[in-house]
Scaffold this active site. Structure first.
Site, mmCIF file in Angstrom:
data_model
loop_
_atom_site.group_PDB
_atom_site.id
_atom_site.type_symbol
_atom_site.label_atom_id
_atom_site.label_comp_id
_atom_site.label_asym_id
_atom_site.label_seq_id
_atom_site.Cartn_x
_atom_site.Cartn_y
_atom_site.Cartn_z
ATOM 1 N N LYS A 52 0.835 -1.205 0.000
ATOM 2 C CA LYS A 52 0.000 0.000 0.000
ATOM 3 C C LYS A 52 0.872 1.258 0.000
ATOM 4 C CE LYS A 52 -3.758 -2.507 2.184
ATOM 5 N NZ LYS A 52 -4.498 -2.862 3.401
ATOM 6 N N GLN A 96 -4.284 -1.726 9.671
ATOM 7 C CA GLN A 96 -4.200 -3.033 9.008
ATOM 8 C C GLN A 96 -4.779 -4.124 9.905
ATOM 9 O OE1 GLN A 96 -3.079 -3.521 5.753
ATOM 10 N NE2 GLN A 96 -3.915 -5.560 6.069
ATOM 11 N N ASP A 119 -10.775 2.536 4.351
ATOM 12 C CA ASP A 119 -11.139 1.128 4.177
ATOM 13 C C ASP A 119 -12.656 0.964 4.042
ATOM 14 O OD1 ASP A 119 -8.877 -0.481 3.999
ATOM 15 O OD2 ASP A 119 -8.538 -0.439 6.164
#
Ligand code: NAP
Length: 298
Positions: A52, A96, A119
């Site tokens: 990412k 994460q 997200d």
């Protein structure tokens, strides 16, 4: 089956993101800033976060990695999130997953400011998505939509069967596919582990999206000829015969579908690469909405 090439679609999305960021900089705007938070030393998470960050660099998006030890308490993590929420320079925050078991993922998701929740996991974003209001959509479902759009796959009036109902993939993609939107207007059937006679439903699918987390669950008997099959599952299977000792497979037994008509988004090489591309697009959306800066149409 013909192949839907996720890498190709992801490359196109990344190139578009990079053009937008370059145009923003040309207009003397700051680059968007994405902050990734990584707790512990989970090997797969390390790889995902590194990918990412690298994708941000390539697109010109600024990024920062907050690395925290496995022993970080939930209170400490929530305090860090509160700082990131309050930091006007930060446009996107991603924590994460998975987190160490002593930290509640729900608490962490709910503590991330919805406007920075790139997200798309915060209940406010899920709620807005369910109401078909502008929202940060979870990246993998957004990637599936981007794939369908890229290949010009007609969805209106089609039957879409989704296998899986998680908050990350199955439920949001079921919502998106049923809504009145360009890659929507399907009649959607959502299957899950209590579905009796799965093939009965999956055989109805013009578009079959599989996110069950069960390697090889879907075989030839589940698929109607001519269908578009999107495999989301991803599994690392031991393969001592291969130099690296493993291979990556999906929820679909792709080898059984080779001779069938239709389209397959395979694993690897399907929606996987699109998740990061969509995450960066979400970062641009978060930047634009929060800072009130229109994204250049380039
Ligand atoms: P998850 O949270 O484990 O959810 C799996 C869903 O599948 C559940 O709703 C479950 O039903 C359903 N299911 C399980 N077995 C089934 C069966 N035999 N028949 C019908 N439905 C069944 O998984 P997830 O987070 O959605 O992820 C699914 C897969 O996608 C995983 O392999 C994951 O690694 C992969 N994934 C890939 C990407 C990517 O490529 N970028 C991103 C996210 C996820 P119940 O609700 O009844 O338990």
């Amino acid at each position: 089956m013909e192949r839907l090439d996720g890498k190709k679609v992801a490359d196109a999305l990344h190139a578009q993101t990079a053009r937008v960021v370059a145009a923003l900089k040309q207009q003397q705007h700051e680059a968007p800033l994405l902050v990734a938070v990584l707790v512990g030393n989970h090997a797969a998470s390390e790889t995902y976060v590194a990918s990412k960050i690298k994708a941000c660099e390539r697109a010109g998006i600024a990024s920062r990695l907050v690395r925290l030890p496995e022993t970080t308490t939930q209170a400490e993590l929530l305090a860090i999130l509160a700082d990131l929420n309050a930091d006007a320079d930060v446009d996107g925050i991603l924590v994460q997953l998975p987190l160490p078991s002593h930290i509640s993922e729900t608490a962490v998701i709910e503590a991330t400011h919805p406007a920075k929740d790139v997200d798309g996991f915060h209940p406010e974003n899920m709620g807005r998505l369910a109401k078909n209001l502008p929202a940060l959509a979870p990246a993998t479902p957004a990637g599936i939509v981007a794939m369908l759009a890229h290949y010009g796959i007609e969805t209106k009036g089609k039957t879409c069967v989704v296998v899986g109902r998680s908050n990350v993939v199955g439920t949001p993609i079921s919502l998106l596919m049923s809504q009145n939107r360009p890659q929507g207007n399907c009649t959607v059937i959502t299957c899950h582990s209590h579905t009796v006679d799965l093939p009965r439903y999956t055989q109805m699918a013009d578009i079959l999206i599989v996110a069950a987390g069960k390697p090889g669950l879907i075989g030839k008997e589940h698929v109607r000829p001519g269908a578009v099959v999107i495999d989301v599952g991803i599994h690392r299977i031991d393969a001592p015969d291969l130099p690296r000792g493993y291979r990556i497979v999906g929820d679909v037994a792709a080898e059984q579908l080779t001779d069938m008509s239709g389209w397959l988004s395979p694993v690897p090489g399907g929606v996987g690469p699109l998740t990061i591309a969509s995450l960066l697009q979400n970062t641009l959306q978060a930047y634009s909405r929060r800072r009130g800066i229109a994204l250049p149409n380039v």
